[in-house]
Design a protein around this motif. Structure first.
Motif, mmCIF file in Angstrom:
data_model
loop_
_atom_site.group_PDB
_atom_site.id
_atom_site.type_symbol
_atom_site.label_atom_id
_atom_site.label_comp_id
_atom_site.label_asym_id
_atom_site.label_seq_id
_atom_site.Cartn_x
_atom_site.Cartn_y
_atom_site.Cartn_z
ATOM 1 N N LEU A 23 0.985 -1.154 0.092
ATOM 2 C CA LEU A 23 0.169 -0.072 -0.021
ATOM 3 C C LEU A 23 1.058 1.208 -0.106
ATOM 4 O O LEU A 23 0.665 2.161 -0.743
ATOM 5 N N MET A 24 1.725 1.216 1.006
ATOM 6 C CA MET A 24 2.595 2.482 1.004
ATOM 7 C C MET A 24 3.621 2.593 -0.172
ATOM 8 O O MET A 24 3.519 4.012 -0.607
ATOM 9 N N ILE A 25 4.124 1.676 -0.883
ATOM 10 C CA ILE A 25 4.864 1.892 -1.909
ATOM 11 C C ILE A 25 3.956 2.236 -3.303
ATOM 12 O O ILE A 25 4.243 3.145 -3.996
ATOM 13 N N LEU A 26 2.873 1.563 -3.205
ATOM 14 C CA LEU A 26 1.816 1.995 -4.408
ATOM 15 C C LEU A 26 1.626 3.661 -4.188
ATOM 16 O O LEU A 26 1.479 4.466 -5.160
ATOM 17 N N ILE A 27 1.198 4.009 -3.109
ATOM 18 C CA ILE A 27 0.925 5.399 -2.757
ATOM 19 C C ILE A 27 1.911 6.312 -3.166
ATOM 20 O O ILE A 27 1.805 7.486 -3.798
ATOM 21 N N LEU A 28 3.098 5.958 -2.650
ATOM 22 C CA LEU A 28 4.179 6.808 -2.835
ATOM 23 C C LEU A 28 4.774 6.818 -4.315
ATOM 24 O O LEU A 28 5.173 7.971 -4.994
ATOM 25 N N THR A 29 4.814 5.952 -4.982
ATOM 26 C CA THR A 29 4.933 6.011 -6.219
ATOM 27 C C THR A 29 4.198 6.210 -7.244
ATOM 28 O O THR A 29 4.492 6.707 -8.439
ATOM 29 N N LEU A 30 2.901 6.186 -6.995
ATOM 30 C CA LEU A 30 1.988 6.687 -7.890
ATOM 31 C C LEU A 30 1.553 8.190 -7.896
ATOM 32 O O LEU A 30 0.949 8.851 -8.780
ATOM 33 N N SER A 31 2.445 8.888 -7.091
ATOM 34 C CA SER A 31 2.169 10.258 -6.959
ATOM 35 C C SER A 31 2.773 11.072 -8.318
ATOM 36 O O SER A 31 2.068 12.155 -8.631
#
Length: 137
Positions: A89-97
């Motif tokens: 979840l955290m990796i996707l939120i941070l990389t999708l910004s």
């Protein structure tokens, strides 16, 4: 109780040549409170566990037994069910910004990624079921 084991008290509810079915009561910390009947917040859940039947055991239906597993199995379960999905979840939120300007799209894609992770875990449930072994002490 050994330090490297997780144990619960249970009651045998069925015995077949292949499986012994044990009912355990999983309770929250509130269940030991003296005011639980007034509060209504205590949680107790019945859980049914099917264990391989030991052909040399002398257990009968209705017997109280200790169901145990190794502590490493509990830690592995925590990693599979909580730590890895949080990391996804955290990796996707941070990389999708950089990809999505709108926050709700980032959130939906990140939640979809976690849902995909849990779907993959569900696909491998039989293999995981063979790895998490409980036994009667």
């Amino acid at each position: 109780m050994k330090k490297n084991e997780i144990q619960h008290t249970g009651e045998i509810i069925d015995i077949t040549p292949d499986f012994t079915t044990v009912k355990i009561i999983a309770s929250s910390a509130c269940s030991a409170c003296h005011a639980k009947s007034l509060c209504g917040m205590s949680e107790e859940q019945e859980k049914i566990i099917m264990l391989p039947t030991d052909p040399y055991a002398t257990h009968n239906v209705g017997d109280k037994v200790q169901v145990a597993t190794k502590m490493t199995m509990g830690l592995k379960a925590v990693w599979i069910s909580y730590v890895i999905p949080l990391a996804v979840l955290m990796i996707l939120i941070l990389t999708l910004s950089g990809v999505f300007e709108k926050e709700y799209l980032r959130g939906l894609v990140a939640i979809g990624g976690v849902a995909l992770y849990y779907f993959i875990v569900w696909l491998f449930r039989d293999r995981l079921n063979n790895e998490f072994i409980f036994y009667i002490k």
